[in-house]
Scaffold this active site. Structure first.
Site, PDB file in Angstrom:
ATOM      1  N   ARG A   1      -0.700   4.738  -3.405  1.00  0.00           N
ATOM      2  CA  ARG A   1      -0.538   3.739  -2.359  1.00  0.00           C
ATOM      3  C   ARG A   1       0.928   3.377  -2.211  1.00  0.00           C
ATOM      4  O   ARG A   1       1.731   3.605  -3.110  1.00  0.00           O
ATOM      5  CB  ARG A   1      -1.404   2.509  -2.594  1.00  0.00           C
ATOM      6  CG  ARG A   1      -1.156   1.734  -3.852  1.00  0.00           C
ATOM      7  CD  ARG A   1      -2.282   0.747  -4.116  1.00  0.00           C
ATOM      8  NE  ARG A   1      -2.358  -0.311  -3.130  1.00  0.00           N
ATOM      9  CZ  ARG A   1      -3.464  -0.624  -2.444  1.00  0.00           C
ATOM     10  NH1 ARG A   1      -4.576   0.033  -2.630  1.00  0.00           N
ATOM     11  NH2 ARG A   1      -3.454  -1.612  -1.583  1.00  0.00           N
TER      12      ARG A   1
ATOM     13  N   GLU B   1     -11.284  -2.051   6.100  1.00  0.00           N
ATOM     14  CA  GLU B   1     -12.257  -3.130   6.035  1.00  0.00           C
ATOM     15  C   GLU B   1     -11.717  -4.249   6.932  1.00  0.00           C
ATOM     16  O   GLU B   1     -10.572  -4.667   6.757  1.00  0.00           O
ATOM     17  CB  GLU B   1     -12.374  -3.617   4.584  1.00  0.00           C
ATOM     18  CG  GLU B   1     -13.400  -4.702   4.460  1.00  0.00           C
ATOM     19  CD  GLU B   1     -13.602  -5.168   3.017  1.00  0.00           C
ATOM     20  OE1 GLU B   1     -13.006  -4.566   2.106  1.00  0.00           O
ATOM     21  OE2 GLU B   1     -14.345  -6.142   2.848  1.00  0.00           O
TER      22      GLU B   1
ATOM     23  N   LYS C   1      -4.028  -7.399   1.386  1.00  0.00           N
ATOM     24  CA  LYS C   1      -4.528  -8.212   2.491  1.00  0.00           C
ATOM     25  C   LYS C   1      -4.912  -9.612   2.017  1.00  0.00           C
ATOM     26  O   LYS C   1      -4.706 -10.592   2.706  1.00  0.00           O
ATOM     27  CB  LYS C   1      -5.765  -7.542   3.100  1.00  0.00           C
ATOM     28  CG  LYS C   1      -5.435  -6.617   4.241  1.00  0.00           C
ATOM     29  CD  LYS C   1      -6.705  -6.083   4.876  1.00  0.00           C
ATOM     30  CE  LYS C   1      -7.349  -5.043   4.009  1.00  0.00           C
ATOM     31  NZ  LYS C   1      -8.543  -4.433   4.583  1.00  0.00           N
TER      32      LYS C   1
HETATM   33  P1  ATP Z   1      -5.804  -4.324   0.525  1.00  0.00           P
HETATM   34  O1  ATP Z   1      -5.613  -4.164  -0.940  1.00  0.00           O
HETATM   35  O2  ATP Z   1      -4.560  -4.683   1.256  1.00  0.00           O
HETATM   36  O3  ATP Z   1      -6.957  -5.190   0.914  1.00  0.00           O
HETATM   37  P2  ATP Z   1      -7.528  -2.131   0.940  1.00  0.00           P
HETATM   38  O4  ATP Z   1      -7.346  -0.805   0.339  1.00  0.00           O
HETATM   39  O5  ATP Z   1      -8.618  -2.953   0.390  1.00  0.00           O
HETATM   40  O6  ATP Z   1      -6.140  -2.854   0.993  1.00  0.00           O
HETATM   41  P3  ATP Z   1      -8.764  -1.198   3.301  1.00  0.00           P
HETATM   42  O7  ATP Z   1      -8.973  -1.888   4.589  1.00  0.00           O
HETATM   43  O8  ATP Z   1      -9.934  -0.853   2.488  1.00  0.00           O
HETATM   44  O9  ATP Z   1      -7.754  -2.081   2.494  1.00  0.00           O
HETATM   45  O10 ATP Z   1      -7.850   0.077   3.517  1.00  0.00           O
HETATM   46  C1  ATP Z   1      -8.088   1.052   4.486  1.00  0.00           C
HETATM   47  C2  ATP Z   1      -7.411   2.317   4.048  1.00  0.00           C
HETATM   48  O11 ATP Z   1      -6.011   2.095   3.880  1.00  0.00           O
HETATM   49  C3  ATP Z   1      -7.948   2.808   2.719  1.00  0.00           C
HETATM   50  O12 ATP Z   1      -8.186   4.182   2.819  1.00  0.00           O
HETATM   51  C4  ATP Z   1      -6.848   2.491   1.747  1.00  0.00           C
HETATM   52  O13 ATP Z   1      -6.831   3.389   0.700  1.00  0.00           O
HETATM   53  C5  ATP Z   1      -5.600   2.568   2.618  1.00  0.00           C
HETATM   54  N1  ATP Z   1      -4.551   1.691   2.087  1.00  0.00           N
HETATM   55  C6  ATP Z   1      -4.627   0.382   1.847  1.00  0.00           C
HETATM   56  N2  ATP Z   1      -3.499  -0.078   1.295  1.00  0.00           N
HETATM   57  C7  ATP Z   1      -2.659   0.986   1.186  1.00  0.00           C
HETATM   58  C8  ATP Z   1      -1.343   1.176   0.682  1.00  0.00           C
HETATM   59  N3  ATP Z   1      -0.647   0.159   0.186  1.00  0.00           N
HETATM   60  N4  ATP Z   1      -0.825   2.418   0.730  1.00  0.00           N
HETATM   61  C9  ATP Z   1      -1.523   3.434   1.247  1.00  0.00           C
HETATM   62  N5  ATP Z   1      -2.765   3.336   1.726  1.00  0.00           N
HETATM   63  C10 ATP Z   1      -3.343   2.128   1.699  1.00  0.00           C
HETATM   64 MG    MG Z   2     -10.665  -1.682   0.437  1.00  0.00          MG
END
Ligand code: ATP
Ligand code: MG
Length: 565
Positions: free
Chosen positions: A263, A37, A273
């Site tokens: 994760r 995102e 983020k």
């Molecule tokens: P955040 O909690 O930092 O905002 P998010 O999951 O909302 O992370 P996205 O941009 O939606 O952020 O993530 C893109 C991809 O990266 C998704 O498939 C998510 O599952 C993966 N991802 C995000 N954070 C992690 C993590 N800490 N470990 C492994 N994969 C991750």
């Molecule tokens: Mg997300």
């Protein structure tokens, strides 16, 4: 990817894929996607997901899409899109075709929504957000049907179209799936599919004022793109029934399989983020690419290489169990890489002037030293020996502690790649601080042992005249608490409490450093091992008047021994 890499470790996802290939599922194809995102910069957790998705695609000779999951226009920004494109490429991966956007599919998603309404599987609900919350129930209490649930298909079609035309205010109406308000899984209690947001979108401008929800968008985008294995983190496990429900109702080109993995959590930092954005917005750090940040851009600026991050991802593996990885694992990976790839150089971080009285003031001797002790192919560098040099303040003691091997009044020391010197006189200022040493050198010690005595210590040095002013930034953990989020949760205001655990000493700036003259042509991003000090990488802040170096990592893991500081 050009680098030679070892075979990736196997994991449960590979086992699933192997089985699928054996069964000729998806015609034996593997297509994955990385769906960020664009609401912030990518961090080390995303790197794990990138390495996994792109790595699998590469190993199984398939492809991986980069798809921006852009359904929340208020929080998204082109700056983030650009940074994500840069970071994924920098990590060494290539996406299939052009980058994709969930917003590319808004038209199709709208048609699918109409299809659901026509099947009587979606309805427009006019409960206020508060009412809707009350109707949803809780983990222990079943939900209640919305009074709008039994509206006619015609009415739903009409209302949904008018939502799209902008006739209603934000929050006044939503489109919901008609599933089961009594489901033990809250995600299945008539989840919202569309909401009204009268905001401009970075890709679609003002074309839309209704935006599809993540859960609805994601599965359909995967299906439209022909993704075979849709990998996501464990928190989406409870969303999988909804993922499958949406695809089961509609005639989509394919039905990808969602697979969840744990994760990455890293200690002494945070991987959210939203919280990283808070650190940036509130200026606790100097931006998303501050070298203390666990962002990919921060790691890059700090001096991490793509290979070290890919190696890290492979080492930590892929499992179904959440855990916390030790920061020292990440540091180990960059140390391993730079040990082989970084040329050696000398840089005195905290200079103390040394005048060699036995050396005439106009004499300059060129000394040759290897750039790497084990890799001749890196070539050699020239050091300039002159009458006035600098050594590090910590390499001289008037009253040495036991077993001190460096320079003292009574103890000689070898200047690395140069001569053995001894100290004749200590010069102090009015405050009694040592400001200069007067020394002499033994001319018969270049490249050979001194006659009749042993000199144990070897210290680094630079010529005063032939050295470059440098600023050296020494970084420590961003947080002083191993699990800043966990510690914060013990407080009422957990959301901002993690800030209490910021390490006040995470950045130490050494302004007076001096680097050997051979570093004159250094470009931002160049890494070195400064002998005896650690691995350092030139920062983009470097200018004509001063080089700026970030300490990428220390030579050894001082945390493992000390536990914590
Ligand atoms: P955040 O909690 O930092 O905002 P998010 O999951 O909302 O992370 P996205 O941009 O939606 O952020 O993530 C893109 C991809 O990266 C998704 O498939 C998510 O599952 C993966 N991802 C995000 N954070 C992690 C993590 N800490 N470990 C492994 N994969 C991750
Ligand atoms: Mg997300």
């Amino acid at each position: 990817m050009s680098d030679t890499e070892t075979k990736p470790s196997s994991n449960f996802i590979r086992h699933i894929i192997d089985e699928d290939i054996r069964n000729n599922k998806n015609n034996g194809q593997v297509v994955t996607r990385f769906p960020p995102e664009p609401n912030g910069y990518l961090h080390i957790g995303h790197a794990k997901s990138i390495c996994l998705n792109f790595g699998l695609a590469k190993d199984y000779k398939g492809g991986c899409n980069l798809r921006f999951d852009d359904t929340n226009p208020e929080k998204e920004d082109m700056e983030y899109i650009d940074s994500i494109l840069e970071d994924v490429s920098w990590l060494g991966f290539e996406w299939l075709d052009e980058p994709k956007y969930a917003s590319n599919y808004f038209g199709q998603l709208y048609q699918y929504a109409i299809e659901l309404i026509k099947q009587n599987k979606a309805y427009v609900c006019s409960l206020s957000p508060d009412e809707a919350r009350a109707y949803r129930g809780s983990l222990t209490e079943r939900g209640k049907d919305s009074p709008y649930r039994e509206q006619s298909i015609e009415e739903n079609l009409d209302l949904f179209e008018r939502m799209k035309l902008g006739e209603f205010d934000e929050g006044a109406k939503v489109l919901r799936a008609k599933i089961d308000m009594a489901s033990p899984n809250i995600n299945m209690r008539d989840p919202i599919l569309y909401r009204i947001r009268k905001v401009e979108h970075h890709q679609t401008g003002n074309e839309w004022c209704i935006y599809p929800m993540y859960d609805y968008t994601h599965c359909l985008s995967d299906a439209i793109e022909g993704i075979t294995h849709s990998l996501c983190t464990l928190e989406f496990e409870d969303h999988r029934p909804l993922y499958d429900w949406v695809l089961d109702q509609l005639q989509t080109p394919s039905h990808p399989q969602q697979i969840e993995f744990a994760r990455l959590n890293l200690n002494y930092t945070i991987t959210s983020k939203r919280k990283l954005k808070q650190l940036v917005d509130e200026k606790h750090v100097h931006g998303w690419d501050d070298p203390r940040m666990p962002t990919i851009s921060g790691l890059r600026r700090r001096g991490y290489t793509p290979a070290s991050i890919r190696d890290f991802s492979d080492r930590i593996g892929v499992t179904k169990v959440d855990g916390i990885v030790d920061m020292s694992t990440l540091e180990f990976c960059i140390r391993e890489d730079l040990e082989h790839s970084a040329p050696r150089a000398m840089c005195v971080l905290n200079p103390l002037k040394v005048t060699i009285e036995s050396w005439s003031d106009d004499r300059v001797e060129d000394l040759s030293a290897p750039k790497h002790p084990k890799d001749e192919s890196m070539g050699r560098r020239t050091l300039k020996m002159t009458q006035v040099i600098y050594i590090d303040r910590s390499d001289f003691e008037e009253v040495p502690p036991p077993k001190y091997k460096r320079l003292t009044i009574d103890q000689e020391v070898r200047l690395r790649n140069s001569y053995v010197i001894k100290c004749n006189e200590v010069i102090k200022n009015e405050q009694g601080e040592v400001i200069e040493l007067r020394c002499s050198h033994d001319a018969d010690t270049l490249g050979k042992k001194p006659e009749g005595r042993k000199v144990k210590g070897v210290i680094h040095w630079v010529s005063e005249q032939y050295s470059l002013p440098a600023e050296v930034r020494i970084y420590d953990r961003l947080f002083s608490e191993e699990n800043p989020d966990g510690a914060a949760k013990k407080h009422e205001d957990a959301d901002s409490h993690f800030l209490d655990f910021l390490n006040p000493d995470s950045l130490m700036v050494m302004n007076e450093a001096r680097a050997e003259i051979s570093l004159e042509e250094t470009q931002p991003g160049d890494s070195f091992q400064f002998e005896r000090e650690g691995y350092f990488t030139a920062d983009p802040d470097s200018g004509a008047d001063k080089l700026v170096f970030n300490r990428t990592v220390s030579l050894r893991d001082s945390w493992a021994k000390a536990g914590s500081k």
